[in-house]
Design a protein around this motif. Sequence first.
Motif, PDB file in Angstrom:
ATOM      1  N   HIS A  13      -0.091  36.783 -24.413  1.00 40.17           N
ATOM      2  CA  HIS A  13      -0.756  38.091 -24.318  1.00 40.17           C
ATOM      3  C   HIS A  13      -1.175  38.510 -25.719  1.00 40.17           C
ATOM      4  O   HIS A  13      -0.328  38.565 -26.634  1.00 40.17           O
ATOM      5  CB  HIS A  13       0.209  39.124 -23.744  1.00 40.17           C
ATOM      6  CG  HIS A  13       0.726  38.772 -22.381  1.00 40.17           C
ATOM      7  ND1 HIS A  13       0.262  39.360 -21.232  1.00 40.17           N
ATOM      8  CD2 HIS A  13       1.663  37.868 -21.980  1.00 40.17           C
ATOM      9  CE1 HIS A  13       0.896  38.856 -20.186  1.00 40.17           C
ATOM     10  NE2 HIS A  13       1.756  37.943 -20.615  1.00 40.17           N
ATOM     11  N   PHE A  48      12.950  45.221 -19.667  1.00 36.42           N
ATOM     12  CA  PHE A  48      11.533  44.963 -19.405  1.00 36.42           C
ATOM     13  C   PHE A  48      10.703  46.246 -19.463  1.00 36.42           C
ATOM     14  O   PHE A  48       9.586  46.243 -19.988  1.00 36.42           O
ATOM     15  CB  PHE A  48      11.349  44.266 -18.045  1.00 36.42           C
ATOM     16  CG  PHE A  48       9.943  43.799 -17.848  1.00 36.42           C
ATOM     17  CD1 PHE A  48       9.450  42.697 -18.538  1.00 36.42           C
ATOM     18  CD2 PHE A  48       9.080  44.491 -17.007  1.00 36.42           C
ATOM     19  CE1 PHE A  48       8.130  42.283 -18.397  1.00 36.42           C
ATOM     20  CE2 PHE A  48       7.756  44.077 -16.852  1.00 36.42           C
ATOM     21  CZ  PHE A  48       7.286  42.973 -17.546  1.00 36.42           C
ATOM     22  N   PHE A  51      10.250  47.166 -22.983  1.00 39.74           N
ATOM     23  CA  PHE A  51       9.370  46.162 -23.585  1.00 39.74           C
ATOM     24  C   PHE A  51       7.907  46.521 -23.302  1.00 39.74           C
ATOM     25  O   PHE A  51       7.063  46.514 -24.212  1.00 39.74           O
ATOM     26  CB  PHE A  51       9.692  44.750 -23.062  1.00 39.74           C
ATOM     27  CG  PHE A  51       8.534  43.799 -23.197  1.00 39.74           C
ATOM     28  CD1 PHE A  51       8.136  43.343 -24.446  1.00 39.74           C
ATOM     29  CD2 PHE A  51       7.808  43.408 -22.080  1.00 39.74           C
ATOM     30  CE1 PHE A  51       7.032  42.509 -24.586  1.00 39.74           C
ATOM     31  CE2 PHE A  51       6.707  42.575 -22.205  1.00 39.74           C
ATOM     32  CZ  PHE A  51       6.316  42.123 -23.454  1.00 39.74           C
ATOM     33  N   LEU A  52       7.606  46.862 -22.032  1.00 36.70           N
ATOM     34  CA  LEU A  52       6.209  47.209 -21.687  1.00 36.70           C
ATOM     35  C   LEU A  52       5.753  48.442 -22.469  1.00 36.70           C
ATOM     36  O   LEU A  52       4.604  48.509 -22.905  1.00 36.70           O
ATOM     37  CB  LEU A  52       6.062  47.468 -20.183  1.00 36.70           C
ATOM     38  CG  LEU A  52       5.935  46.250 -19.259  1.00 36.70           C
ATOM     39  CD1 LEU A  52       5.642  46.722 -17.827  1.00 36.70           C
ATOM     40  CD2 LEU A  52       4.866  45.259 -19.702  1.00 36.70           C
ATOM     41  N   TYR A  55       5.037  47.322 -25.960  1.00 36.56           N
ATOM     42  CA  TYR A  55       3.772  46.563 -25.926  1.00 36.56           C
ATOM     43  C   TYR A  55       2.590  47.544 -25.977  1.00 36.56           C
ATOM     44  O   TYR A  55       1.652  47.375 -26.763  1.00 36.56           O
ATOM     45  CB  TYR A  55       3.722  45.712 -24.651  1.00 36.56           C
ATOM     46  CG  TYR A  55       2.535  44.776 -24.568  1.00 36.56           C
ATOM     47  CD1 TYR A  55       2.690  43.412 -24.771  1.00 36.56           C
ATOM     48  CD2 TYR A  55       1.251  45.249 -24.307  1.00 36.56           C
ATOM     49  CE1 TYR A  55       1.613  42.543 -24.703  1.00 36.56           C
ATOM     50  CE2 TYR A  55       0.168  44.397 -24.245  1.00 36.56           C
ATOM     51  CZ  TYR A  55       0.352  43.049 -24.436  1.00 36.56           C
ATOM     52  OH  TYR A  55      -0.721  42.194 -24.382  1.00 36.56           O
ATOM     53  N   ALA A 161      -0.635  40.751 -14.707  1.00 36.26           N
ATOM     54  CA  ALA A 161       0.626  40.846 -15.441  1.00 36.26           C
ATOM     55  C   ALA A 161       1.214  42.228 -15.183  1.00 36.26           C
ATOM     56  O   ALA A 161       0.784  42.937 -14.278  1.00 36.26           O
ATOM     57  CB  ALA A 161       0.375  40.616 -16.928  1.00 36.26           C
ATOM     58  N   GLY A 162       2.200  42.598 -15.982  1.00 36.73           N
ATOM     59  CA  GLY A 162       2.796  43.916 -15.842  1.00 36.73           C
ATOM     60  C   GLY A 162       4.037  43.894 -14.968  1.00 36.73           C
ATOM     61  O   GLY A 162       4.685  42.857 -14.817  1.00 36.73           O
ATOM     62  N   HIS A 189       1.212  36.225 -12.765  1.00 37.25           N
ATOM     63  CA  HIS A 189       2.634  36.320 -13.114  1.00 37.25           C
ATOM     64  C   HIS A 189       3.453  36.434 -11.823  1.00 37.25           C
ATOM     65  O   HIS A 189       3.204  37.327 -11.000  1.00 37.25           O
ATOM     66  CB  HIS A 189       2.910  37.559 -13.957  1.00 37.25           C
ATOM     67  CG  HIS A 189       2.538  37.425 -15.401  1.00 37.25           C
ATOM     68  ND1 HIS A 189       1.258  37.281 -15.827  1.00 37.25           N
ATOM     69  CD2 HIS A 189       3.318  37.414 -16.520  1.00 37.25           C
ATOM     70  CE1 HIS A 189       1.240  37.194 -17.150  1.00 37.25           C
ATOM     71  NE2 HIS A 189       2.481  37.263 -17.607  1.00 37.25           N
ATOM     72  N   GLU A 192       9.245  35.732 -12.324  1.00 33.94           N
ATOM     73  CA  GLU A 192       9.832  36.057 -13.629  1.00 33.94           C
ATOM     74  C   GLU A 192      10.934  37.096 -13.401  1.00 33.94           C
ATOM     75  O   GLU A 192      12.113  36.775 -13.471  1.00 33.94           O
ATOM     76  CB  GLU A 192       8.751  36.595 -14.583  1.00 33.94           C
ATOM     77  CG  GLU A 192       9.282  36.981 -15.962  1.00 33.94           C
ATOM     78  CD  GLU A 192       8.281  37.778 -16.797  1.00 33.94           C
ATOM     79  OE1 GLU A 192       7.359  38.381 -16.236  1.00 33.94           O
ATOM     80  OE2 GLU A 192       8.470  37.826 -18.039  1.00 33.94           O
ATOM     81  N   HIS A 213       5.021  31.883 -15.568  1.00 31.87           N
ATOM     82  CA  HIS A 213       6.482  31.762 -15.373  1.00 31.87           C
ATOM     83  C   HIS A 213       6.750  30.915 -14.115  1.00 31.87           C
ATOM     84  O   HIS A 213       6.799  29.712 -14.205  1.00 31.87           O
ATOM     85  CB  HIS A 213       7.178  33.134 -15.321  1.00 31.87           C
ATOM     86  CG  HIS A 213       6.951  33.944 -16.560  1.00 31.87           C
ATOM     87  ND1 HIS A 213       7.568  33.644 -17.744  1.00 31.87           N
ATOM     88  CD2 HIS A 213       6.141  35.004 -16.796  1.00 31.87           C
ATOM     89  CE1 HIS A 213       7.160  34.510 -18.664  1.00 31.87           C
ATOM     90  NE2 HIS A 213       6.294  35.327 -18.124  1.00 31.87           N
ATOM     91  N   SER A 240      10.906  33.679 -23.923  1.00 34.70           N
ATOM     92  CA  SER A 240      10.683  34.973 -23.276  1.00 34.70           C
ATOM     93  C   SER A 240      11.712  35.189 -22.177  1.00 34.70           C
ATOM     94  O   SER A 240      12.298  36.272 -22.063  1.00 34.70           O
ATOM     95  CB  SER A 240       9.260  34.998 -22.700  1.00 34.70           C
ATOM     96  OG  SER A 240       9.122  35.991 -21.716  1.00 34.70           O
ATOM     97  N   LEU A 244      14.390  38.261 -22.191  1.00 34.79           N
ATOM     98  CA  LEU A 244      14.335  39.312 -21.166  1.00 34.79           C
ATOM     99  C   LEU A 244      15.497  39.227 -20.179  1.00 34.79           C
ATOM    100  O   LEU A 244      15.578  40.020 -19.235  1.00 34.79           O
ATOM    101  CB  LEU A 244      13.002  39.239 -20.402  1.00 34.79           C
ATOM    102  CG  LEU A 244      11.779  39.798 -21.143  1.00 34.79           C
ATOM    103  CD1 LEU A 244      10.487  39.421 -20.433  1.00 34.79           C
ATOM    104  CD2 LEU A 244      11.862  41.316 -21.303  1.00 34.79           C
ATOM    105  N   ASP A 270       4.290  33.511 -24.628  1.00 33.31           N
ATOM    106  CA  ASP A 270       4.230  34.804 -23.925  1.00 33.31           C
ATOM    107  C   ASP A 270       3.871  35.969 -24.853  1.00 33.31           C
ATOM    108  O   ASP A 270       2.711  36.400 -24.875  1.00 33.31           O
ATOM    109  CB  ASP A 270       5.554  35.057 -23.183  1.00 33.31           C
ATOM    110  CG  ASP A 270       5.391  35.947 -21.956  1.00 33.31           C
ATOM    111  OD1 ASP A 270       4.254  36.275 -21.601  1.00 33.31           O
ATOM    112  OD2 ASP A 270       6.419  36.310 -21.350  1.00 33.31           O
ATOM    113  N   ASP A 271       4.837  36.519 -25.573  1.00 37.62           N
ATOM    114  CA  ASP A 271       4.619  37.632 -26.526  1.00 37.62           C
ATOM    115  C   ASP A 271       5.463  37.298 -27.752  1.00 37.62           C
ATOM    116  O   ASP A 271       6.538  37.908 -27.964  1.00 37.62           O
ATOM    117  CB  ASP A 271       5.095  38.953 -25.901  1.00 37.62           C
ATOM    118  CG  ASP A 271       4.413  39.248 -24.570  1.00 37.62           C
ATOM    119  OD1 ASP A 271       3.261  39.729 -24.588  1.00 37.62           O
ATOM    120  OD2 ASP A 271       5.029  38.960 -23.521  1.00 37.62           O
TER     121      ASP A 271
HETATM  122  N1  LIG Z   1       6.352  38.592 -19.808  1.00 35.97           N
HETATM  123  C1  LIG Z   1       5.500  39.460 -19.229  1.00 35.97           C
HETATM  124  N2  LIG Z   1       5.560  39.661 -17.901  1.00 35.97           N
HETATM  125  C2  LIG Z   1       4.720  40.525 -17.299  1.00 35.97           C
HETATM  126  N3  LIG Z   1       3.799  41.218 -17.959  1.00 35.97           N
HETATM  127  C3  LIG Z   1       3.702  41.054 -19.280  1.00 35.97           C
HETATM  128  N4  LIG Z   1       2.879  41.613 -20.192  1.00 35.97           N
HETATM  129  C4  LIG Z   1       3.186  41.127 -21.387  1.00 35.97           C
HETATM  130  N5  LIG Z   1       4.211  40.237 -21.293  1.00 35.97           N
HETATM  131  C5  LIG Z   1       4.548  40.177 -19.981  1.00 35.97           C
END
Ligand SMILES: Nc1ncnc2[nH]cnc12
Length: 322
Positions: A13, A48, A51-52, A55, A161-162, A189, A192, A213, A240, A244, A270-271
């Motif tokens: 991302h 999570f 985290f969002l 982000y 995602a999300g 996604h 996960e 994932h 990731s 998480l 991932d991030d």
């Molecule tokens: N690991 C992740 N899962 C879902 N959405 C995301 N957006 C950024 N990273 C994500």
Amino acid sequence: MTVSLKKAELHCHLEGAAPPLLALAQARKYGVETRDFLRDGAYVWRDFTSFLAAYDAVAGLFRTESDYTLLTETYLDELAAAGAVYSELFVSPDHGEAVGLGADAYIAGISRGIEAANARTGIECRMVVVGLRHKGPERVEWAARYAATCRNRLVTGFNMAGEERIGRVADYARAFDIARDAGLGITIHAGELCGASSVRDALDHVRPSRIGHGVRAIEDPALVARLADEGVVLEVCPGSNVALGVFPDLAAHPLRRLHEAGVRVTLNSDDPPFFHTSLQREYAVASEVMGFTGAELAAMTRTAIEAAFVDEATRVALLSRL
Ligand SMILES: Nc1ncnc2[nH]cnc12
Ligand SMILES: [Zn+2]
């Protein structure tokens, strides 16, 4: 050993790849206080949901076309230096809209960064437009329509995602139909935060060629067999997943079991700075902790190129660089 391997990444991302130092410089430029999401040179989050939120806060520091060019070039230069020949970046026009930049300028800034990095390092890159699940089906359809009509040659895929724990996959099927009908590659996604049933729902309602994932498919052996039979490629992000809390540690991560069951797997970050990882680190961990050989890692890179959302001439050219 993995430093010299050629690599490819399908799942990263863009805003989630912003180095903390770059985010700090952006925060100074716009006079933004970062204490809530960035402390002592590292991003701060607990779960999570937070985290969002972190982000989104980082994304809010990139506000102009040239901010996005800089972010894109910075990440692709780092990836090329780690041996990557190909990158797919998840981009969300929603984040461009949120800062008042607008989706077109957002995509234009990223495109410029991709072209500059390609000219400098040779790395090939495409954009996968992401719809954000927690914004609801209508907004995800908006993102799909944007991807379908934006006419940018570097936009080649669509993803969602999300927050995976919100809504049912079936409610989002129309967005994927819009993207598929426009000829875009499809990934989503799943598996996960939610279990095997989310992967099954994704296969049934979205018919993706790849899944972001997908690792919790391991909870259902019949589903693992289905993934292997159908040749669906998993964009696996071990660092990731551990960060998480999807799995307690790397020893418990199912990458090897999925690989041994014949599922086509790839390695991704991932991030990266949010999870204290990088594509280089994912390859190193797969080698040193999970015991994958150089040949097995090279096969994963090949799988990534085979599953990349590129035209066939580009795919052949990329395969010849491995
Ligand atoms: N690991 C992740 N899962 C879902 N959405 C995301 N957006 C950024 N990273 C994500
Ligand atoms: Zn992701």
